[in-house]
Motif scaffolding. Sequence first.
Motif, short mmCIF file in Angstrom:
data_model
loop_
_atom_site.label_atom_id
_atom_site.label_comp_id
_atom_site.label_asym_id
_atom_site.label_seq_id
_atom_site.Cartn_x
_atom_site.Cartn_y
_atom_site.Cartn_z
N HIS A 13 0.84 -1.20 0.00
CA HIS A 13 0.00 0.00 0.00
C HIS A 13 0.88 1.25 0.00
O HIS A 13 0.58 2.22 -0.71
CB HIS A 13 -0.93 0.02 1.21
CG HIS A 13 -2.06 -0.95 1.13
ND1 HIS A 13 -2.94 -1.11 2.19
CD2 HIS A 13 -2.47 -1.80 0.16
CE1 HIS A 13 -3.84 -2.04 1.85
NE2 HIS A 13 -3.56 -2.47 0.63
N ALA A 14 1.94 1.23 0.79
CA ALA A 14 2.85 2.38 0.84
C ALA A 14 3.55 2.59 -0.50
O ALA A 14 3.68 3.73 -0.97
CB ALA A 14 3.87 2.20 1.96
N ARG A 17 1.08 4.26 -2.78
CA ARG A 17 0.92 5.69 -2.49
C ARG A 17 2.06 6.52 -3.08
O ARG A 17 1.83 7.58 -3.67
CB ARG A 17 0.81 5.94 -0.98
CG ARG A 17 -0.54 5.55 -0.40
CD ARG A 17 -0.71 6.03 1.04
NE ARG A 17 0.28 5.52 1.95
CZ ARG A 17 0.18 4.37 2.62
NH1 ARG A 17 -0.90 3.60 2.46
NH2 ARG A 17 1.12 3.98 3.45
N GLN A 21 1.79 9.24 -6.29
CA GLN A 21 2.21 10.65 -6.21
C GLN A 21 3.07 11.01 -7.41
O GLN A 21 2.89 12.06 -8.03
CB GLN A 21 2.95 10.93 -4.91
CG GLN A 21 3.26 12.40 -4.72
CD GLN A 21 2.00 13.27 -4.74
OE1 GLN A 21 1.05 13.01 -4.01
NE2 GLN A 21 1.99 14.29 -5.57
N ARG A 97 -7.47 8.17 -6.34
CA ARG A 97 -8.17 8.43 -5.07
C ARG A 97 -8.97 7.20 -4.63
O ARG A 97 -8.99 6.84 -3.45
CB ARG A 97 -9.11 9.63 -5.25
CG ARG A 97 -9.82 10.07 -4.00
CD ARG A 97 -8.91 10.91 -3.10
NE ARG A 97 -8.47 10.13 -1.96
CZ ARG A 97 -7.30 10.24 -1.35
NH1 ARG A 97 -6.42 11.11 -1.73
NH2 ARG A 97 -6.99 9.49 -0.33
N ILE A 100 -6.46 4.56 -3.28
CA ILE A 100 -5.90 4.97 -1.98
C ILE A 100 -6.96 4.85 -0.88
O ILE A 100 -6.68 4.31 0.20
CB ILE A 100 -5.32 6.39 -2.06
CG1 ILE A 100 -4.05 6.37 -2.90
CG2 ILE A 100 -5.05 6.95 -0.66
CD1 ILE A 100 -3.49 7.74 -3.23
N ASN A 103 -7.53 1.19 -0.04
CA ASN A 103 -6.45 0.63 0.78
C ASN A 103 -6.52 1.10 2.22
O ASN A 103 -6.29 0.32 3.15
CB ASN A 103 -5.09 0.98 0.16
CG ASN A 103 -4.82 0.21 -1.12
OD1 ASN A 103 -5.52 -0.74 -1.45
ND2 ASN A 103 -3.82 0.65 -1.85
#
Length: 146
Positions: A13-14, A17, A21, A97, A100, A103
């Motif tokens: 998940h990180a 992200r 970005q 979105r 994210i 998650n």
Amino acid sequence: MITDPISLLKFEHAVLRVRFQVIKDCLSSETGWEMLRTTHYFIVNWHAKIEDKYVFPVLEKMGINVKPLSNDHLLIEKYGGSVLKERRRDWAERYIRIVIDHNLNEEKIFPNQLGREILKDIINDMKKFEGYSEFTGLSEYDLYIE
């Protein structure tokens, strides 16, 4: 070092992200769209499948309704495909979105840990998923099993 399936999924998940970005910053170029394509491929063909196969059944046994999360996986797959086909920046930002938020919702209901025996099965699947290490920076050797 990753020692359980939940830590692995949170790590992924990180990674998503961070990639998202960068993708948002690059959508005006072909590089951004290619990164979105490879990220969507990873989500649909690895990440969501691992959650559906290994994590959601355990959550169901704990009495947690995972149907909305499974439905989200289908939505993410279909919508992401449309985003890549149409190449609309506004749709891409909405897709990002959605993933994210999805998650983050998962992380709210994930148990602290799952059994390490599940991690062994995930590692076996990982060995068969081409490009896993390149996408995440992890290899099977970064995962600890007793």
